[in-house]
Design an enzyme around this catalytic site. Structure first.
Site, PDB file in Angstrom:
ATOM      1  CB  THR A  59      79.041  12.696  14.535  1.00  0.00           C
ATOM      2  OG1 THR A  59      77.938  11.842  14.717  1.00  0.00           O
ATOM      3  CG2 THR A  59      80.262  12.081  15.176  1.00  0.00           C
ATOM      4  CB  THR A 140      77.455  11.349   8.569  1.00  0.00           C
ATOM      5  OG1 THR A 140      77.135  10.449   9.643  1.00  0.00           O
ATOM      6  CG2 THR A 140      78.744  12.081   8.855  1.00  0.00           C
ATOM      7  CG  ASP A 141      72.874   9.278  10.826  1.00  0.00           C
ATOM      8  OD1 ASP A 141      73.933   8.699  10.493  1.00  0.00           O
ATOM      9  OD2 ASP A 141      72.399   9.209  11.970  1.00  0.00           O
TER      10      ASP A 141
END
Ligand code: SIN
Length: 379
Positions: A59, A140-141
């Site tokens: 992101t 970030t996942d």
């Protein structure tokens, strides 16, 4: 006769010529200095530290047609130079070179990519005396998995700061630019040495060994719920709460001669869980298995028998971790006289998977693997 490494000689030449080399706005070449590893710098100010940014996507490099969208955008759409250019303040704290490792959503990060990036960081940052630290931009996942891997495999005392964003670069109040500035500042700071890898986001500095993503959507998502933060960023200045400290049980692994990481599957425990899930993982080629157990590693009686069969008769190590957000799986909660059970201690299933993969890659046997995990448990 004592001779200086090539990078130092190059810097000495730059320093002699001019303490600051900045981009000529009439020149289309965005770089002013190339070091002996071929890393290109957009500025060379010899009064500042050098940092290399390894960009993987996510992101923080995401883009959307709507300034309001914080979901449904394209992750990994913007390149590293655009990210650096978007935050000119970075050049007040460090000279930066960028390496575009990949540009993907983090779910597409593979163990092959991790191995390659860790080798690059060890070579381009650890072995280069002129380099202060590394920053890794990441979705970030699964960021905590990459951060844990780098914490285990880059051990030269220089900071490896992993950073992401929860809002795409096109959103109002995108968090990426400030997060990136803070990450570079931490990587450039001498205060950050000997602290392993750290995640810097939302003004917090957290140990990569313990950090986890606690919320799927909000910006204050990265936390170590029981262990807390290492420090905070105030006005882009790091404030560490403690001197450098090593997480209990942490071990260092060299991956310079490792070419692949064996497959490790994670199985999530639930009511009425079928033993088939375990045998399917074995049949599909898993060389190690992590159970996200209920509470302190719990599984049903029948699943426990199946696990002991897989441990004893297939020689596959099984690590029992927890599906709870925090807490420990102590060995006393999972051990038996009939098989060598392994407890994850304070490592969550995702971090246990990374550690088990590294141990298998180093050809550790079942007892050595159990031993490595024992360091993270309290009994
Ligand atoms: C990803 O992990 O690549 C997408 C989500 C994010 O970066 O926050």
């Amino acid at each position: 006769m004592f001779s200086l490494p090539a990078s130092l000689l190059a810097l000495a030449a730059v320093s002699h010529a001019s303490p600051i080399l900045v981009r000529d706005t009439n020149d289309t070449n965005p770089f002013v200095f190339t070091n002996y590893n071929g890393l290109n710098f957009t500025q060379m100010n010899t009064t500042l530290s050098n940092v290399t940014i390894f960009a993987t996507g996510g992101t923080i490099a995401g883009s959307s047609g709507s300034a309001l969208a914080t979901t449904g955008y394209t992750a990994g759409a913007v390149g590293i130079l655009t990210l650096i250019d978007a935050v000119p303040e970075i050049l007040n704290v460090s000279n930066v070179a960028g390496v575009q490792v990949s540009n993907v959503g983090s779910e597409d990060v593979t163990s092959t990519l991790l191995l390659s990036m860790s080798k690059q960081i060890n070579t381009f940052v650890c072995e280069d005396l002129t380099m202060a630290g590394a920053v890794v931009t990441h979705g970030t996942d699964v960021l905590e998995e990459t951060a844990f891997f780098l914490d285990a495999t880059v051990n030269c005392g220089k900071p490896v700061v992993v950073v992401g964003a929860m809002r795409p670069s096109t959103a109002i109040s995108a968090d990426g630019p400030y997060n990136l500035l803070e990450a570079v500042t931490v990587a450039a700071s001498p205060l950050s040495r000997d602290r392993g890898s750290m995640v810097v986001m939302n003004d917090r500095i957290v140990s990569s060994y313990y950090v986890t993503k606690t919320n799927a959507n909000t910006m204050d998502t990265f936390k170590a719920p029981e262990m807390g933060n290492l420090g905070e960023m105030i006005s882009d200045t790091p404030y560490f709460f403690y001197p450098p400290v090593k997480p209990t049980g942490k071990r260092a692994y060299s991956i310079m001669n490792i070419t692949s990481i064996p497959r490790v599957d994670i199985l999530f425990a639930y009511e009425d869980m079928s033993n088939d899930t375990l045998y399917n993982a074995v049949a599909s080629g898993a060389k190690g298995i992590v159970i996200a157990g209920a509470g302190a590693g719990g599984v049903s009686t029948s699943f426990n028998y199946a696990m002991e069969d897989v441990i004893n008769n297939h020689g596959i190590p099984i690590v029992q971790s927890t599906r709870a957000m925090s807490g420990e799986v102590p060995i006393s909660d999972v051990s038996s006289d009939t098989a060598l059970h392994i407890a994850s201690g304070y490592l969550n299933p995702m971090k246990s998977r990374i550690l088990l993969g590294l141990l298998l890659a180093h050809n550790k046997n079942m007892t050595e693997i159990a031993d490595a995990f024992l360091g993270s448990t309290d009994d």
